[in-house]
Design an enzyme around this catalytic site. Structure first.
Site, mmCIF file in Angstrom:
data_model
loop_
_atom_site.group_PDB
_atom_site.id
_atom_site.type_symbol
_atom_site.label_atom_id
_atom_site.label_comp_id
_atom_site.label_asym_id
_atom_site.label_seq_id
_atom_site.Cartn_x
_atom_site.Cartn_y
_atom_site.Cartn_z
ATOM 1 N N LYS A 5 -11.569 57.047 60.052
ATOM 2 C CA LYS A 5 -11.106 56.941 61.446
ATOM 3 C C LYS A 5 -10.115 58.067 61.697
ATOM 4 O O LYS A 5 -9.137 58.210 60.945
ATOM 5 C CB LYS A 5 -10.416 55.598 61.694
ATOM 6 C CG LYS A 5 -11.364 54.480 62.005
ATOM 7 C CD LYS A 5 -10.590 53.273 62.490
ATOM 8 C CE LYS A 5 -11.499 52.112 62.766
ATOM 9 N NZ LYS A 5 -10.749 50.895 63.151
ATOM 10 N N ASN A 23 -7.874 45.314 61.601
ATOM 11 C CA ASN A 23 -6.951 45.471 62.728
ATOM 12 C C ASN A 23 -6.047 44.268 62.933
ATOM 13 O O ASN A 23 -5.471 44.118 64.021
ATOM 14 C CB ASN A 23 -7.743 45.705 64.015
ATOM 15 C CG ASN A 23 -8.088 47.158 64.177
ATOM 16 O OD1 ASN A 23 -7.251 48.014 63.942
ATOM 17 N ND2 ASN A 23 -9.310 47.427 64.546
ATOM 18 N N HIS A 53 4.673 52.770 62.760
ATOM 19 C CA HIS A 53 3.411 52.038 62.901
ATOM 20 C C HIS A 53 3.418 50.755 62.048
ATOM 21 O O HIS A 53 3.075 49.664 62.521
ATOM 22 C CB HIS A 53 2.242 52.957 62.496
ATOM 23 C CG HIS A 53 0.917 52.275 62.483
ATOM 24 N ND1 HIS A 53 0.271 51.893 63.643
ATOM 25 C CD2 HIS A 53 0.120 51.885 61.459
ATOM 26 C CE1 HIS A 53 -0.878 51.303 63.319
ATOM 27 N NE2 HIS A 53 -0.995 51.286 62.006
ATOM 28 N N GLU A 62 -17.402 49.942 62.582
ATOM 29 C CA GLU A 62 -16.721 48.799 63.194
ATOM 30 C C GLU A 62 -17.587 48.064 64.210
ATOM 31 O O GLU A 62 -17.213 47.874 65.370
ATOM 32 C CB GLU A 62 -15.395 49.228 63.842
ATOM 33 C CG GLU A 62 -14.470 48.033 64.042
ATOM 34 C CD GLU A 62 -13.046 48.390 64.446
ATOM 35 O OE1 GLU A 62 -12.422 49.215 63.761
ATOM 36 O OE2 GLU A 62 -12.588 47.831 65.440
ATOM 37 N N HIS A 77 -0.049 47.927 68.458
ATOM 38 C CA HIS A 77 -0.270 49.136 69.259
ATOM 39 C C HIS A 77 0.432 49.019 70.615
ATOM 40 O O HIS A 77 0.934 50.007 71.154
ATOM 41 C CB HIS A 77 -1.774 49.379 69.464
ATOM 42 C CG HIS A 77 -2.456 49.953 68.242
ATOM 43 N ND1 HIS A 77 -3.819 50.028 68.119
ATOM 44 C CD2 HIS A 77 -1.949 50.483 67.105
ATOM 45 C CE1 HIS A 77 -4.123 50.582 66.942
ATOM 46 N NE2 HIS A 77 -3.008 50.861 66.314
ATOM 47 N N GLU A 89 0.790 47.400 55.636
ATOM 48 C CA GLU A 89 -0.680 47.533 55.547
ATOM 49 C C GLU A 89 -1.196 46.963 54.221
ATOM 50 O O GLU A 89 -2.312 46.464 54.148
ATOM 51 C CB GLU A 89 -1.107 48.998 55.698
ATOM 52 C CG GLU A 89 -0.720 49.673 57.018
ATOM 53 C CD GLU A 89 -1.655 49.369 58.199
ATOM 54 O OE1 GLU A 89 -2.429 48.390 58.130
ATOM 55 O OE2 GLU A 89 -1.582 50.114 59.195
HETATM 56 P P1 NAD Z 1 3.727 59.539 59.246
HETATM 57 O O1 NAD Z 1 2.523 60.337 59.027
HETATM 58 O O2 NAD Z 1 4.498 59.771 60.508
HETATM 59 O O3 NAD Z 1 4.687 59.720 57.990
HETATM 60 C C1 NAD Z 1 5.919 59.045 57.977
HETATM 61 C C2 NAD Z 1 7.093 60.011 57.752
HETATM 62 O O4 NAD Z 1 7.184 60.328 56.370
HETATM 63 C C3 NAD Z 1 6.980 61.329 58.472
HETATM 64 O O5 NAD Z 1 8.247 61.742 58.905
HETATM 65 C C4 NAD Z 1 6.466 62.256 57.380
HETATM 66 O O6 NAD Z 1 6.756 63.613 57.634
HETATM 67 C C5 NAD Z 1 7.206 61.744 56.197
HETATM 68 N N1 NAD Z 1 6.601 61.969 54.896
HETATM 69 C C6 NAD Z 1 5.295 61.957 54.582
HETATM 70 N N2 NAD Z 1 5.139 62.044 53.259
HETATM 71 C C7 NAD Z 1 6.376 62.142 52.718
HETATM 72 C C8 NAD Z 1 6.862 62.232 51.398
HETATM 73 N N3 NAD Z 1 6.046 62.173 50.348
HETATM 74 N N4 NAD Z 1 8.189 62.342 51.205
HETATM 75 C C9 NAD Z 1 9.044 62.337 52.270
HETATM 76 N N5 NAD Z 1 8.636 62.208 53.550
HETATM 77 C C10 NAD Z 1 7.315 62.109 53.761
HETATM 78 O O7 NAD Z 1 3.410 57.969 59.236
HETATM 79 P P2 NAD Z 1 2.421 57.078 58.341
HETATM 80 O O8 NAD Z 1 3.063 55.756 58.271
HETATM 81 O O9 NAD Z 1 2.022 57.758 57.105
HETATM 82 O O10 NAD Z 1 1.121 56.983 59.252
HETATM 83 C C11 NAD Z 1 1.142 56.340 60.508
HETATM 84 C C12 NAD Z 1 -0.017 56.834 61.316
HETATM 85 O O11 NAD Z 1 -1.236 56.479 60.666
HETATM 86 C C13 NAD Z 1 -0.086 56.242 62.711
HETATM 87 O O12 NAD Z 1 -0.332 57.256 63.637
HETATM 88 C C14 NAD Z 1 -1.263 55.296 62.644
HETATM 89 O O13 NAD Z 1 -1.912 55.150 63.878
HETATM 90 C C15 NAD Z 1 -2.141 55.963 61.627
HETATM 91 N N6 NAD Z 1 -3.088 55.075 60.936
HETATM 92 C C16 NAD Z 1 -4.376 55.445 60.866
HETATM 93 C C17 NAD Z 1 -5.275 54.667 60.194
HETATM 94 C C18 NAD Z 1 -6.710 55.112 60.055
HETATM 95 O O14 NAD Z 1 -7.538 54.334 59.580
HETATM 96 N N7 NAD Z 1 -7.030 56.327 60.414
HETATM 97 C C19 NAD Z 1 -4.865 53.486 59.576
HETATM 98 C C20 NAD Z 1 -3.526 53.131 59.652
HETATM 99 C C21 NAD Z 1 -2.627 53.928 60.328
HETATM 100 N N1 GLY Z 2 -7.013 50.890 59.870
HETATM 101 C C1 GLY Z 2 -8.160 50.281 60.445
HETATM 102 C C2 GLY Z 2 -9.448 50.841 59.980
HETATM 103 O O1 GLY Z 2 -9.504 51.806 59.248
HETATM 104 O O2 GLY Z 2 -10.466 50.359 60.367
#
Ligand code: NAD
Ligand code: GLY
Length: 362
Positions: free
Chosen positions: A142, A244, A264, A236, A251, A184
């Protein structure tokens, strides 16, 4: 190193979980189509891990383009996406150049979407560096950016060729981000894996103290759950919607308070509490199960109550959810702990009540 497979026929790919994997160009090399790659990362992750990944790829003889994005959920938008396309074109990247996402879910989602669109589709790989990205967003294909009216509204399904989860990178992750990732992880236990939920209850303190063996086990068990769901329902049409749990409410929080204010994982922790509350109202889970869920989120240092956001605003934002069908809201709720279902039968009055109970002054 442990390796899992997302079994999608000729689009199958490995998930490697282990230590010091950012130095392992050898794991990427066999999957490349040409001797050029572009790494997409952000301004926080770049100083930490870009030199090691880039050096290892250059030592293997590759030309490496680096694209450094601003850091933050508020930058997961068209403008930033377009800046990736600008650089890919300026640096003469081709359809067979591989994009590599180095960072958390924001970088991963945007890089994947860029790869899905650039020249109608180029290969990409995930090198997730947050717990959330290692257990969830890097797996399953995704990809998306946000729209001011809704989270992840513009995107595509585009599977990576490889996921490289280097558990050592979690050592530099801020505590708040680690906790957000745990939301998660707990989700998999709640929706389909009671044994994992029990394991999390027993091992949460080890995870919070970043004990490497426990972290690796949590990542592998999460990825195994995710891979099974994705293989069963890649696009999906059914079961994948269960991933979800809490997201329709969560969201709404992220969009409602402004992208980036709530992480998130924090928003979906509250969303999962709202879903659990609603499941209890419907008589599906009892008070003890509800209290058990709340205890686990509290122990993980996650919020169990949302921001100041009017119930009507939640309902308005929830109408943009991707699960809405024919204008009808569909929610993921808990039939019991370890078993989630999608339903459109929850009465609006009960939905309102569940939101209010998990809101300040509710
Ligand atoms: P993020 O990508 O914003 O990372 C969180 C913070 O940690 C950022 O400031 C980043 O720069 C920092 N960071 C990353 N790696 C680091 C490290 N090793 N050391 C220090 N700092 C680090 O947030 P996230 O929680 O990783 O991801 C959230 C996003 O993922 C949301 O946009 C959400 O919608 C998306 N998401 C997508 C899916 C999917 O299936 N595609 C599933 C769940 C969430
Ligand atoms: N995080 C929801 C999905 O990947 O379907």
């Amino acid at each position: 190193m442990e390796t899992l497979t997302v079994a999608l026929g000729d689009r199958s790919y490995p998930i490697h979980v282990g230590r010091a994997l950012v130095d392992r160009a050898d794991l990427l090399m066999p999957l490349l189509q040409q001797a050029k790659v572009a790494i997409v990362t952000n301004s926080t992750v770049a100083p930490l891990y870009l030199p090691r990944l880039r050096d290892s790829l250059q030592r293997a003889g590759l030309e490496v383009v680096a694209i450094i994005l601003p850091d933050g959920e508020q930058f997961k938008n068209w403008q930033t996406l377009n800046s990736i396309f600008d650089l890919l074109l300026e640096r003469r990247c081709e359809r067979s150049t591989t994009l590599i996402a180095l960072g958390g879910g924001v970088v991963g989602d945007m890089t994947g979407f860029a790869a899905a669109c650039f020249q109608r589709g180029m290969p990409f790989m995930q090198v997730p560096t947050t717990l959330l990205a290692q257990v969830d967003s890097s797996v399953g294909g995704k990809t998306a950016i946000n729209h001011p009216l809704g989270k992840n509204m513009i995107g595509a399904f585009h599977q990576p060729r490889l996921v490289l989860a280097d558990t050592d990178t979690l050592n530099t992750l801020p505590d708040r981000e680690l906790r957000a990732g745990l939301a998660e992880v707990i989700k998999y236990g709640l929706i389909r894996d009671l044994a994992f939920l029990e394991w999390l209850e027993a091992n949460l303190d080890l995870l919070l103290s970043r004990e490497p063996t426990a972290l690796a086990e949590a990542i592998c068990r999460s990825c195994r759950n995710k891979a099974e769901v994705v293989v069963a329902d890649e696009r999906e049409m059914g079961e994948r919607a269960l991933l979800n749990l809490g997201h329709t409410f969560g969201h709404a929080i992220e969009t409602g308070v402004g992208y980036g204010d709530w992480l998130h994982g924090e928003a979906i922790a509250v969303g999962m509490m709202m879903a659990a509350e609603l499941s209890a109202h419907l008589g599906w889970i009892d008070g003890r199960a509800l209290a058990r869920v709340e205890r686990l989120f509290r122990r993980a240092g996650l919020p169990v109550c949302g921001p100041t956001l009017a119930v009507e605003r939640y309902l308005e934002l929830m109408q943009h959810d991707k699960k809405v069908q024919g204008g009808k809201l569909r929610l993921v709720l808990l039939r019991q702990l370890g078993q989630a279902v999608v339903t459109d039968t929850a009465p609006v009055v009960e939905i309102r009540k569940a939101i209010a109970e998990r809101s300040p002054h509710g």
